[in-house]
Design a protein around this motif. Sequence first.
Motif, PDB file in Angstrom:
ATOM      1  N   HIS A  11     -47.808  37.106 -21.166  1.00  0.00           N
ATOM      2  CA  HIS A  11     -48.755  36.517 -22.107  1.00  0.00           C
ATOM      3  C   HIS A  11     -49.550  37.569 -22.879  1.00  0.00           C
ATOM      4  O   HIS A  11     -49.969  37.309 -24.000  1.00  0.00           O
ATOM      5  N   LYS A  12     -49.772  38.751 -22.274  1.00  0.00           N
ATOM      6  CA  LYS A  12     -50.650  39.747 -22.875  1.00  0.00           C
ATOM      7  C   LYS A  12     -49.877  41.013 -23.236  1.00  0.00           C
ATOM      8  O   LYS A  12     -48.737  41.198 -22.824  1.00  0.00           O
ATOM      9  N   PRO A  13     -50.503  41.906 -24.053  1.00  0.00           N
ATOM     10  CA  PRO A  13     -49.768  43.035 -24.631  1.00  0.00           C
ATOM     11  C   PRO A  13     -49.030  43.926 -23.643  1.00  0.00           C
ATOM     12  O   PRO A  13     -47.883  44.322 -23.894  1.00  0.00           O
ATOM     13  N   LYS A  14     -49.649  44.312 -22.516  1.00  0.00           N
ATOM     14  CA  LYS A  14     -48.966  45.223 -21.590  1.00  0.00           C
ATOM     15  C   LYS A  14     -47.714  44.577 -21.001  1.00  0.00           C
ATOM     16  O   LYS A  14     -46.679  45.233 -20.847  1.00  0.00           O
ATOM     17  N   MET A  15     -47.808  43.320 -20.657  1.00  0.00           N
ATOM     18  CA  MET A  15     -46.639  42.615 -20.127  1.00  0.00           C
ATOM     19  C   MET A  15     -45.589  42.417 -21.214  1.00  0.00           C
ATOM     20  O   MET A  15     -44.377  42.545 -20.962  1.00  0.00           O
ATOM     21  N   LEU A  16     -46.019  42.140 -22.420  1.00  0.00           N
ATOM     22  CA  LEU A  16     -45.067  41.945 -23.516  1.00  0.00           C
ATOM     23  C   LEU A  16     -44.330  43.238 -23.849  1.00  0.00           C
ATOM     24  O   LEU A  16     -43.187  43.197 -24.316  1.00  0.00           O
ATOM     25  N   ARG A  17     -44.952  44.384 -23.605  1.00  0.00           N
ATOM     26  CA  ARG A  17     -44.253  45.657 -23.805  1.00  0.00           C
ATOM     27  C   ARG A  17     -43.080  45.773 -22.827  1.00  0.00           C
ATOM     28  O   ARG A  17     -41.997  46.237 -23.195  1.00  0.00           O
TER      29      ARG A  17
END
Length: 275
Positions: A167-173
């Motif tokens: 859901h958030k930027p670090k995980m999406l990376r």
Amino acid sequence: MDQNLPWQTLVERWRLFEELGFDSAWDCDHFIQPSRPTGPYFEAWTLLAGLAAVTSRIRIGVLVTSNTFRHPSLLAKEAMTVDHISNGRLDLGLGAGWYEPEHPMFGLDFAEPRELVERFKEAVHILDATLRNDTTSYQGTFYQLKDATMRPRPVQQPRPPFVLAAHKPKMLRIVAEYAETWNSFGTPDEMRERNAILDAHCGDIGRNPKTIVRSLYGWAAMMPSDPWDSVDAFQDMVGRYSEAGVNEFLIDQPRPEQQAVLERVAEGLPSLVRR
């Protein structure tokens, strides 16, 4: 899926999903049902293995496996085994873990969010390496492997597709680096914003963003309205989320009294729906 139902009922449901022509069917990874924690609930991966053996066409998976429950090397072995039982129909879903109450209940640690993300990244790396290679060694902060073998090799080569929840930027990376499919839940606006972040990450690493399927988990309690109220309601849901960039729909199954809508959706929208 309702993992609180008797085994034979679950078999009948999954066979029905297959007969209706749905692309995939999924169970979920909890030790207790969050909405009814005192009731019965089957374990995800052993249940999936059983359902793999009684279906033949439909793709299958756990939406999504909690990284807090298993060492990633064990999950890799489970995934390889289910890939063989299903004759190459497995999609491997993984998330960082979120439902804290079940962890102390079963003697499991539940880390702070930053550590959950770091553990998730190491676990994804290990899954990717072990499922692609005959032998893998790894020295991480949280996980270590020494000459871990993966025999037999998975049916799907180079490995089963990854469905990573974020859901958030670090995980999406991490999704941008490893996933064939990204899965999330939320409003159309939230999905649109996350899609843009994922596209940007893909640009940063030189990956074509179109190579990642954008998948919605239609969690009924989190949706603006019930898509199973009618065929029109389902079409409206598909339209609103498609405009936000979603191109795969994994929707909670309907209540028994909504069965007719499920069958009409399966007949009229086979190219738009998964579940």
